[in-house]
Design an enzyme around this catalytic site. Structure first.
Site, mmCIF file in Angstrom:
data_model
loop_
_atom_site.group_PDB
_atom_site.id
_atom_site.type_symbol
_atom_site.label_atom_id
_atom_site.label_comp_id
_atom_site.label_asym_id
_atom_site.label_seq_id
_atom_site.Cartn_x
_atom_site.Cartn_y
_atom_site.Cartn_z
ATOM 1 N N GLY A 1 -23.858 -1.389 9.704
ATOM 2 C CA GLY A 1 -24.144 -2.778 9.342
ATOM 3 C C GLY A 1 -24.764 -3.444 10.559
ATOM 4 N N HIS A 2 -26.042 -3.776 10.470
ATOM 5 C CA HIS A 2 -26.738 -4.396 11.597
ATOM 6 C C HIS A 2 -27.145 -5.811 11.214
ATOM 7 C CE1 HIS A 2 -28.027 -0.136 13.140
ATOM 8 N NE2 HIS A 2 -26.724 -0.274 13.012
ATOM 9 N N ASP B 1 -21.332 -1.385 16.554
ATOM 10 C CA ASP B 1 -21.458 -2.848 16.525
ATOM 11 C C ASP B 1 -21.777 -3.458 17.885
ATOM 12 O OD1 ASP B 1 -20.812 -2.705 13.816
ATOM 13 O OD2 ASP B 1 -18.663 -2.848 14.241
ATOM 14 N N LYS C 1 -27.015 -2.984 18.243
ATOM 15 C CA LYS C 1 -28.169 -2.058 18.224
ATOM 16 C C LYS C 1 -29.312 -2.608 17.378
ATOM 17 C CE LYS C 1 -25.458 0.933 16.455
ATOM 18 N NZ LYS C 1 -24.186 0.217 16.621
ATOM 19 N N GLN D 1 -23.744 3.509 14.480
ATOM 20 C CA GLN D 1 -22.442 3.819 15.067
ATOM 21 C C GLN D 1 -22.546 3.802 16.598
ATOM 22 O OE1 GLN D 1 -23.470 6.214 12.256
ATOM 23 N NE2 GLN D 1 -22.777 4.428 11.164
HETATM 24 P P1 GDP Z 1 -24.913 -3.216 15.447
HETATM 25 O O1 GDP Z 1 -24.168 -2.578 14.334
HETATM 26 O O2 GDP Z 1 -24.806 -2.453 16.736
HETATM 27 O O3 GDP Z 1 -26.344 -3.550 15.122
HETATM 28 O O4 GDP Z 1 -24.170 -4.618 15.727
HETATM 29 P P2 GDP Z 1 -23.668 -5.667 14.614
HETATM 30 O O5 GDP Z 1 -24.853 -6.341 14.026
HETATM 31 O O6 GDP Z 1 -22.706 -5.023 13.677
HETATM 32 O O7 GDP Z 1 -22.810 -6.650 15.491
HETATM 33 C C1 GDP Z 1 -23.396 -7.376 16.522
HETATM 34 C C2 GDP Z 1 -23.158 -8.877 16.248
HETATM 35 O O8 GDP Z 1 -23.388 -9.606 17.419
HETATM 36 C C3 GDP Z 1 -24.129 -9.468 15.216
HETATM 37 O O9 GDP Z 1 -23.443 -10.434 14.459
HETATM 38 C C4 GDP Z 1 -25.203 -10.147 16.053
HETATM 39 O O10 GDP Z 1 -25.805 -11.254 15.419
HETATM 40 C C5 GDP Z 1 -24.389 -10.604 17.220
HETATM 41 N N1 GDP Z 1 -25.112 -10.675 18.491
HETATM 42 C C6 GDP Z 1 -26.004 -9.789 19.023
HETATM 43 N N2 GDP Z 1 -26.356 -10.153 20.252
HETATM 44 C C7 GDP Z 1 -25.675 -11.300 20.533
HETATM 45 C C8 GDP Z 1 -25.582 -12.135 21.680
HETATM 46 O O11 GDP Z 1 -26.201 -11.929 22.710
HETATM 47 N N3 GDP Z 1 -24.726 -13.205 21.589
HETATM 48 C C9 GDP Z 1 -24.002 -13.492 20.472
HETATM 49 N N4 GDP Z 1 -23.202 -14.542 20.471
HETATM 50 N N5 GDP Z 1 -24.077 -12.716 19.377
HETATM 51 C C10 GDP Z 1 -24.889 -11.625 19.415
HETATM 52 P P1 IMO Z 2 -22.881 0.298 13.135
HETATM 53 O O1 IMO Z 2 -24.183 1.036 12.976
HETATM 54 C C1 IMO Z 2 -18.583 0.305 13.628
HETATM 55 C C2 IMO Z 2 -16.357 3.643 11.891
HETATM 56 C C3 IMO Z 2 -15.405 3.272 10.763
HETATM 57 C C4 IMO Z 2 -14.302 4.294 10.982
HETATM 58 C C5 IMO Z 2 -15.097 5.536 11.401
HETATM 59 C C6 IMO Z 2 -15.358 6.513 10.262
HETATM 60 O O2 IMO Z 2 -22.831 -1.006 12.431
HETATM 61 O O3 IMO Z 2 -22.494 0.221 14.576
HETATM 62 P P2 IMO Z 2 -17.036 6.436 8.205
HETATM 63 O O4 IMO Z 2 -17.143 5.451 7.075
HETATM 64 O O5 IMO Z 2 -18.271 6.586 8.998
HETATM 65 O O6 IMO Z 2 -16.477 7.771 7.748
HETATM 66 O O7 IMO Z 2 -15.889 5.810 9.137
HETATM 67 O O8 IMO Z 2 -16.343 5.069 11.912
HETATM 68 N N1 IMO Z 2 -17.768 3.220 11.695
HETATM 69 C C7 IMO Z 2 -18.299 2.162 12.320
HETATM 70 N N2 IMO Z 2 -17.747 1.247 13.142
HETATM 71 N N3 IMO Z 2 -19.897 0.256 13.358
HETATM 72 C C8 IMO Z 2 -20.475 1.177 12.559
HETATM 73 O O9 IMO Z 2 -21.810 1.218 12.363
HETATM 74 C C9 IMO Z 2 -19.671 2.174 11.974
HETATM 75 N N4 IMO Z 2 -19.900 3.200 11.121
HETATM 76 C C10 IMO Z 2 -18.731 3.840 10.979
HETATM 77 O O10 IMO Z 2 -14.946 1.947 10.913
HETATM 78 O O11 IMO Z 2 -13.511 3.908 12.079
HETATM 79 MG MG MG Z 3 -22.634 -2.983 12.987
#
Ligand code: GDP
Ligand code: IMO
Ligand code: MG
Length: 432
Positions: free
Chosen positions: A40-41, A13, A16, A225
């Site tokens: 989840g992106h 999270d 990416k 991840q």
């Molecule tokens: P990922 O799994 O690595 O793609 O990250 P996620 O999407 O799960 O979580 C990143 C969160 O941060 C998302 O809700 C994005 O919309 C938000 N986000 C990304 N860059 C920024 C930023 O520079 N500022 C703020 N406030 N939110 C951001």
């Molecule tokens: P993105 O791509 C954050 C974590 C789960 C748990 C561990 C094992 O959005 O960054 P699993 O279901 O893979 O067997 O769970 O890994 N986990 C993540 N945490 N972002 C993710 O993906 C994750 N994918 C798995 O919360 O701790």
């Molecule tokens: Mg994510």
């Protein structure tokens, strides 16, 4: 051909998807190479917010081909729903724009039931998985009895392979976990209905990659991840069930290291994690709430896949240095810098101590992380809103200092910092 790899440097999270979206402007192909729908992106495009679990963010770019490579475990039901939801949001999702390696393995309802049964059996030692069946699907893959998605091209193979898979898993569910059995006939019927909808997207990945090489097309690999969730190098057992670091992209795509142009590590300006396990810089109370947000904004720290509140803490430079080594990082992308605005002081972890003694880096025994006490360097904060800043010279001096401190401590140049969730909210330090 050139390959750029985007990876998470913390516990997932990091942003990416968002960083891959920016870099996709100059890529021909965006490829997912690991994980499954545990990812989840969230990305904000010109059409609004898009939430991606299996589909690469390339789908939001007209000139890009999106590719799900063989290292991904695919739940076809989730994939079809996701494809539909992207279509409803105005993206074209068709076999020209999205390709799936026929060698990617499938996640089935039996894997999901086993994930739940195993988490329950772990009791107080639960990992806090996403309950998407990821672990059991990778176990089947490794034990050489997984179901590749390519079988969906043949209704006969689908029926035969799925039936024997479900019979075996039902026995395990019943005997080992005392869990209810699954309805074999209805699951087989579901998968037979997926067959004609998935088959047109399947490609022979050897042919696909050979064409990419011949046509000198560029691939941007979208990691899922993060470093600390990597099966080998993360905080095991609180990790996912596969490798998530940059080398996994090569294995999954079937390419050698000489194709790599650069590896970009995405780091949140603080740290977050969902699920259980050690987290040395974790915060609680008002400061945690301050970094997490209340859930009112889409960028607040709540899981995209599970909706769980993310645990949050200060930036940990030991973890970033470790991520730099294991991934061979060329650049860092520092996200959510805007969230730190308004803090008077910003502590950053520069080292760990165990029993009062400073240790060298991240311990290779992952559970020793529970004993690591962060040594903080406290940096001065900045009070102004930076969400409108686009040039390094317009950042408050202390925000620039924060970025420089990260570079200095990791020895990795920061390519860009993001200052808001929208596409244009970037401050570039090095041309992407
Ligand atoms: P990922 O799994 O690595 O793609 O990250 P996620 O999407 O799960 O979580 C990143 C969160 O941060 C998302 O809700 C994005 O919309 C938000 N986000 C990304 N860059 C920024 C930023 O520079 N500022 C703020 N406030 N939110 C951001
Ligand atoms: P993105 O791509 C954050 C974590 C789960 C748990 C561990 C094992 O959005 O960054 P699993 O279901 O893979 O067997 O769970 O890994 N986990 C993540 N945490 N972002 C993710 O993906 C994750 N994918 C798995 O919360 O701790
Ligand atoms: Mg994510």
């Amino acid at each position: 051909m050139s390959l750029r790899i985007v990876v998470g440097t913390q516990w997932g999270d990091e942003g990416k998807g968002r960083v891959t979206d920016i870099l996709a402007a100059s890529a021909d192909i965006v490829a997912r190479f690991c994980g499954g729908d545990n990812a989840g992106h969230t990305v904000v495009t010109d059409k609004g917010i898009i939430k991606l679990h299996l589909v690469p963010v390339g789908i939001a770019h007209e000139h890009v081909t999106s590719y799900i490579s063989r290292g991904v475990v695919v739940n076809p039901s989730v994939l079809l729903d996701e494809m539909e939801s992207h279509r409803e949001s105005g993206y074209e999702v068709n076999p020209t724009r999205l390709k799936i390696s026929s060698r990617a393995h499938m996640v089935t309802p039996a894997h999901i039931a086993l994930d739940a049964a195993q988490e329950q059996a772990r009791g107080s030692k639960a990992i806090g998985t996403t309950l998407r069946g990821i672990g059991p699907a990778f176990v089947d893959r490794t034990s050489r009895k997984g179901l590749t998605i390519g079988i969906l091209a043949s209704p006969r193979k689908t029926e035969e392979a799925l039936e024997s898979h479900l019979i075996e898993k039902n026995e395990e569910l019943r005997l080992k976990y005392g869990a209810p059995e699954l309805d074999v006939a209805s699951i087989v019927a579901d998968y037979l209905s997926f067959s004609p909808r998935i088959a047109p997207f399947l490609v022979d990945d050897s042919d696909f990659i050979a064409d990419v090489l011949a046509q000198k097309r560029t691939i941007l690999a979208e990691g899922t991840q993060g470093m600390m969730l990597d099966l080998d190098h993360g905080s095991c057992p609180f990790v996912t069930s596969a490798n998530t670091t940059a080398p996994a992209a090569l294995v999954s795509l079937g390419l050698g290291p000489k194709e790599v142009e650069s590896v970009i590590g995405v780091a949140k300006s603080f740290t977050s994690r969902v699920g259980e396990g050690p987290f040395p810089t974790e915060l609680s109370g008002a400061l945690a709430l301050r970094l997490r947000g209340t859930g009112r904004n889409q960028w607040d720290e709540f899981g995209v896949t599970t909706g769980r509140a993310r645990r949050v803490g200060w930036l940990d430079l030991e973890i970033l240095r470790y991520a730099a080594r294991v991934n061979g990082l060329d650049y860092l992308a520092l996200t959510k810098l805007d969230i730190l605005s308004g803090l008077e002081e910003i502590p950053v972890c520069v080292a760990y101590e165990i029993n009062g003694e400073q240790i060298r880096g991240v311990p290779s025994e992952p559970l020793l992380l529970y004993q690591c006490k962060p040594v903080y360097k406290v940096l001065p904060g900045w009070s102004t809103d930076i969400t409108g800043v686009r040039k390094p010279s317009d950042l408050p001096q202390n925000a620039r200092r924060y970025v420089e401190f990260v570079e200095d401590q990791t020895k990795i140049p920061v390519m860009l910092a993001t200052v808001g969730p929208h596409r244009e909210q970037n401050v570039w330090f090095i041309n992407g």
